[in-house]
Design an enzyme around this catalytic site. Structure first.
Site, short mmCIF file in Angstrom:
data_model
loop_
_atom_site.label_atom_id
_atom_site.label_comp_id
_atom_site.label_asym_id
_atom_site.label_seq_id
_atom_site.Cartn_x
_atom_site.Cartn_y
_atom_site.Cartn_z
N CYS A 145 0.83 -1.22 0.00
CA CYS A 145 0.00 0.00 0.00
C CYS A 145 0.86 1.26 0.00
CB CYS A 145 -0.97 0.00 1.17
SG CYS A 145 -0.16 -0.25 2.73
N HIS A 159 19.11 0.31 -1.19
CA HIS A 159 17.68 0.63 -1.10
C HIS A 159 16.88 -0.59 -0.62
CE1 HIS A 159 13.94 2.69 -2.01
NE2 HIS A 159 13.52 1.53 -2.50
#
Lengths: 340, 265
Positions: free
Chosen positions: A50, A98
């Site tokens: 989400c 990352h």
């Protein structure tokens, strides 16, 4: 060969954009297969939650690959306007760093949250099942999972709840031996009391009683929580059986007083009682906290704990980054060695 | 190598476990690897202590419970024994961490201050006397672990009542769990103490009359623990005051024992 990532998250894009580029879980495998044909990439994996959508890939030409991935995102989701401004790109070493930051929860909206690790595992499993991963992505993801596990245990980045509802659960777990044996009573319905009751239920709270003046509302909440609705006037009758009380009424005066509590504690053989006061003005008299085996927490207390927990997590960031940097260097060297 | 050498070695391992505890509490670390190191240090200390006691027993040709020094060392050994038996079955986090400093402190007190007169046996050599002393020491071990659990309960209660719990709060078990374990340990200790007292009464009749100071100490201790247990079970006494009373009872037990031993000497 180059490792590349293209994606967007809660920092780079508003929810209106994120919801438009999210991949439904059931379609992850098919989309991954499609990507292998649509872009000049050797390996690929799609992470969609989400709060973020990211595509990890191994490609001979990083520039061409990222252009193709951008085009694919637009075409797959049939976007009429460009979302390029919201997309970020990372290459090789930065790409590894990352992913490690993501799995460790350092890049999450709630710092240190652990749900992301499961979501990345799902994304990796979908890519693996689709036959889209090879030596590079397999190693990258597996090392990332190992790093997340290590950082979770070696640092305090995941410790302490950062939401009021979870702080209440954490406190309850340190008062009672077994939450499944505990009875929770919600007096007065509201968003906060509902969230707290749900959090307790999700951790296995035994039974839940909901009492409010509005029978329909309390019945609906009791239904949601798998509990029982009782009439507002009946709460003192049920009170001696209850272990945790979430009180959020609009009463102008305290509804639970020390005077009322003393005989009730005798009746419950001095078993611990946890009173969560969400009402404003407060529903529980401050003097109740002076009683032995009674623990009273109000909104300010729990918000303060959540804030302190978050601050403690923030203090761990530097240690996490150090641990991540070591692993990034090793992985980057491996990648360079393998594809030089 | 003498028995004292092994007892000092045991002490060093317990100091190591205590130092690790303090470091863990200070740095809020709960990794299982650190827990395992803590348990290993305690187990090695326990074995060293066992070797020390066996050597001393061989030397004396009897159970080494002849003077305050030996009794103190035995109480520490029984405390660690209970921790090793009870700790894993209840899965109480940080029980070992809290046990280590208590063990270290009592053992150091014993090593430095308790009377260790080697050729002045207070007890006659008899199975009844040794049964009485051995079971009594095991009871003390259970009471000592109840002391440790009560200390943990006090810390956890203090954290909860402060409304701003420190990270230590997350490392400790729930107050309800600590209360249950504390009561069970008191029950176990009290049963052992009662059985040991029966052995003492029989040995008093059959072997040799005990010094009145010892008899008074034993009955007072029995009464103190009987009252405490009644209050905690029948009277539903829980929480901070109950834990403080459990700790006080054990401090009384030890200091009264040392005091009466000094008087008898």
């Amino acid at each position: 060969m180059n490792l590349v990532i293209i994606g967007l998250n809660h920092c780079s894009a508003p929810v209106a954009i994120r919801e438009r580029v999210a991949f439904p879980r059931a379609q992850l495998g098919a989309a991954t297969c499609e990507l292998l044909g649509a872009a000049p990439v050797a390996e690929v994996a799609i992470l969609s939650t989400c709060n973020r959508v990211e595509i990890y890939a191994l490609a001979a030409d990083a520039g061409q690959a990222t252009q193709a991935l951008r085009r694919y995102l637009h075409s797959y989701h049939k976007l009429t306007e460009s979302i390029d401004a919201h997309l970020y790109e990372r290459h090789n070493r930065d790409c590894i760093a990352h992913l490690l930051n993501v799995v460790c929860g350092l890049d999450s909206m709630v710092l240190g949250e652990t749900e992301i690790l499961g979501q990345v595992k799902d994304a990796y499993a979908a890519a693996q099942t689709a036959g889209a991963t090879g030596a590079a992505l397999n190693r990258l993801f597996q090392k990332a999972f190992a790093a997340a596990k290590h950082i979770r245990t070696a640092t305090a980045i995941t410790r302490g709840s950062t939401s009021v509802a979870n702080v209440a659960v954490e406190l309850a777990e340190k008062i009672f031996r077994d939450l499944t044996q505990s009875t929770v009573m919600v007096i007065g319905t509201g968003a906060m009391s509902e969230a707290t009751a749900k959090a307790l239920r999700s951790r296995g709270a035994g039974s839940i009683l909901v009492c409010g003046r509005d029978r329909e509302r309390s019945g609906a909440l009791a239904g949601q929580l798998g509990g029982r609705a009782i009439h507002y006037d009946d709460w003192p009758v049920e009170f001696p059986k209850v272990d945790i009380v979430i009180s959020a009424t609009a009463s102008p005066h305290p509804i639970v007083t020390r005077e009322k509590l003393v005989p009730l504690m005798k009746e419950r053989h001095q078993r611990p009682l946890f009173l969560i006061d969400i009402g404003v003005p407060r529903d529980i008299e401050t003097a109740c906290d002076e009683l032995e085996n009674v623990y009273v927490y109000n909104m300010d207390d729990m918000q303060q704990i959540a804030k302190e927990n978050l601050a403690a997590r923030e203090r761990e960031i530097a240690i996490c980054r150090e641990l991540i940097a070591e692993r990034v260097t090793r992985l980057a060297e491996w990648l360079e060695e393998r594809y030089k | 190598m003498t028995d004292r050498y092994f007892l000092w070695m045991a002490f060093i391992f317990y100091v190591g476990a205590s130092a690790l505890t303090l470091w863990r509490l200070r740095n809020n670390r709960s990794q299982s690897s650190l827990h395992h190191i803590n348990v290993i240090l305690i187990v090695v200390g326990f074995l060293m202590q066992l070797v020390g006691l066996i050597l001393r027993g061989q030397n004396l040709h009897r159970c080494p419970l002849t003077n305050p020094f030996e009794v103190t060392v035995f109480i520490v050994w029984a405390l660690v024994l209970f921790y090793l038996v009870i700790g894993p079955s209840y899965r109480v986090s940080f029980l070992g961490a809290f046990t280590a400093p208590v063990v270290t402190l009592i053992l150091l007190t014993g090593l430095l201050t308790a009377s260790d007169a080697p050729h002045a046996p207070v007890l006659k050599h008899s199975p009844w006397v040794e049964f009485h002393a051995g079971i009594g020491i095991l009871a003390c071990g259970a009471f000592a672990l109840a002391f440790v659990v009560a200390a943990m309960d006090l810390v956890q209660n203090r954290q909860l009542k402060s409304h701003h719990p420190s990270p230590t709060f997350r490392l400790l078990p729930s107050v309800e769990q600590l209360d249950i374990i504390g009561v069970r340990l008191l029950m176990l200790g009290f049963i052992l103490l009662t059985v040991g007292m029966i052995g003492g009464v029989i040995s008093d009749k059959l072997v040799e009359a005990w010094p009145w100071q010892k008899v008074a100490w034993a009955w007072t201790t029995w009464l103190v623990y009987a009252a405490l247990l009644a209050a905690r079970t029948i009277g539903n006494w829980r929480g901070r005051k109950a834990s403080a009373a459990t700790m006080t009872a054990f401090v009384f037990l030890l200091s009264a024992y040392w005091g009466t031993s000094w008087l008898v000497r």
